[in-house]
Each structure stands twice: as structure tokens, then as C-alpha cells.
Design a protein around this motif. Sequence first.
Motif, short mmCIF file in Angstrom:
data_model
loop_
_atom_site.label_atom_id
_atom_site.label_comp_id
_atom_site.label_asym_id
_atom_site.label_seq_id
_atom_site.Cartn_x
_atom_site.Cartn_y
_atom_site.Cartn_z
N ALA A 143 0.83 -1.21 0.00
CA ALA A 143 0.00 0.00 0.00
C ALA A 143 0.86 1.26 0.00
O ALA A 143 0.57 2.23 -0.72
N ASN A 144 1.92 1.26 0.78
CA ASN A 144 2.82 2.41 0.81
C ASN A 144 3.51 2.61 -0.52
O ASN A 144 3.67 3.73 -1.00
N ALA A 145 3.92 1.50 -1.14
CA ALA A 145 4.59 1.59 -2.44
C ALA A 145 3.65 2.13 -3.52
O ALA A 145 4.08 2.83 -4.43
N ARG A 146 2.36 1.81 -3.39
CA ARG A 146 1.36 2.27 -4.36
C ARG A 146 0.79 3.65 -4.02
O ARG A 146 -0.01 4.19 -4.78
N GLY A 147 1.21 4.19 -2.89
CA GLY A 147 0.71 5.50 -2.47
C GLY A 147 -0.73 5.46 -2.01
O GLY A 147 -1.45 6.46 -2.11
N LEU A 148 -1.17 4.31 -1.47
CA LEU A 148 -2.55 4.16 -1.01
C LEU A 148 -2.67 4.57 0.45
O LEU A 148 -1.83 4.21 1.27
#
Length: 221
Positions: A143-148
Amino acid sequence: MEVARLLLKRDWEVGVAARRVDLLKTIGGVETEQIDVTKPEATQQLQNLINRVGGMDLFFYASGIGKQNRELKEDIELATVETNAIGFTRMIGEAYRFFAQQGHGHIAAISSIAGTKGLGPAPSYSATKAMQNVYLQALEQQANARGLDISFTDIRPGFVDTALLAGNFNYPMMLKPEAVAKEIIHAINRKQHVRIIDWRYRILTALWRRIPKCIWRHIKL
């Protein structure tokens, strides 16, 4: 159910689901849905509940089974994996995808301190709880990598005085559901990444992690 009651007291709109809907009748003022997490249709049933509630900001997951299985009976091992691994992945994944599309959300799930090390009396239970710990950690990284904007709270209790532990075995340091629910709400409100419940289990788990494998494999539980 105690968590649902506390959320209602805080003026949340609450939807609850269980395989046995009769368990939900004691909670008033909530939308209910019958969901068996081991069934493929469970994800659609979750969506139905979300629609009736009018949306979802918090997904709190508390489904799980566990038994001591010293004889390694096949049906117990496979049923545990079906619920605690496959069912967990199915439902947490559906909530994750919903929040990814919505743009925000919070996933809180009850795993267990049993995932700290493999437990000989309950092999599939401890293994699936470790899987849950790692799965939530992996989703949080994704989620952090996807900016969620998705928060995760991994709730790890010890022995809780519920029907899951009913029987003749005398479990130590048994926790009351009401006290556990209050700690869960506290962890959710603070968006803690991991919450071990309570202070005694936090000390126990810290020591438990430090036992070398060469010693742990010879301990009789």
C-alpha cells in the motif's frame, strides 16, 4: 461482538457478519450478513453488507479457528488452513481492494501471539497465525509503495475467554473479552501497526522471540 458494541457507543455505523447469524442477535442497531469466509461467495456477501451500511472506512476482521492437534489429525489441520489462511486472504484481500478503489481505509485484524514461533500442540494454528502477521505486513508495504492511504493494525491477543477456548484445558493468563475489546479500540484509534494484548503477553512475547531454535525445538508444551 464486544468491539461492535464499543463502536456503536461511539456513534459508528456498524455492519457485522458471521457464519452463525444467531450470534449477532444480541447486538442491536447494526446491519447483519451471514458470511462463511471459506466460501467463494463470501466476498460478494461482504460487498452486500457494505452497500447496506452505506460504505466502509474500517474493516475489522476477527474470524478464525484453532484446536490443539497433537495427533496431527488431517481434518483439523486442513480446516484450520481453510479458515485462517484461505479465508483470511479472501476477506482481507477484498477489503484491501475496496479501500484501494475508494482511496482510503483501515484494516484491523485479529491474528495471535501464536504466530511468534511454531507450536507443536497446534501446528496449523501457529503456522497460519504467522502467515497472517506476514501477510498484513506485506500489504502494508504494498500500500505504501502504491501510495494508497490504507492503515493496518495487526492485533495479537493471547488466550481470551471465548467459545474458541471452551473445554477442559486450563489456559493460563486468560483475558476477558471486554478488556480485550477496549485495547482493540485503543489500537485502532491510534492506528497502531501491531498491538499485542495485554502487558503480560507483551513481556512474554519479547522473551519468547529470544529463545534460540536449538532450544525451542526440544521444549515440551
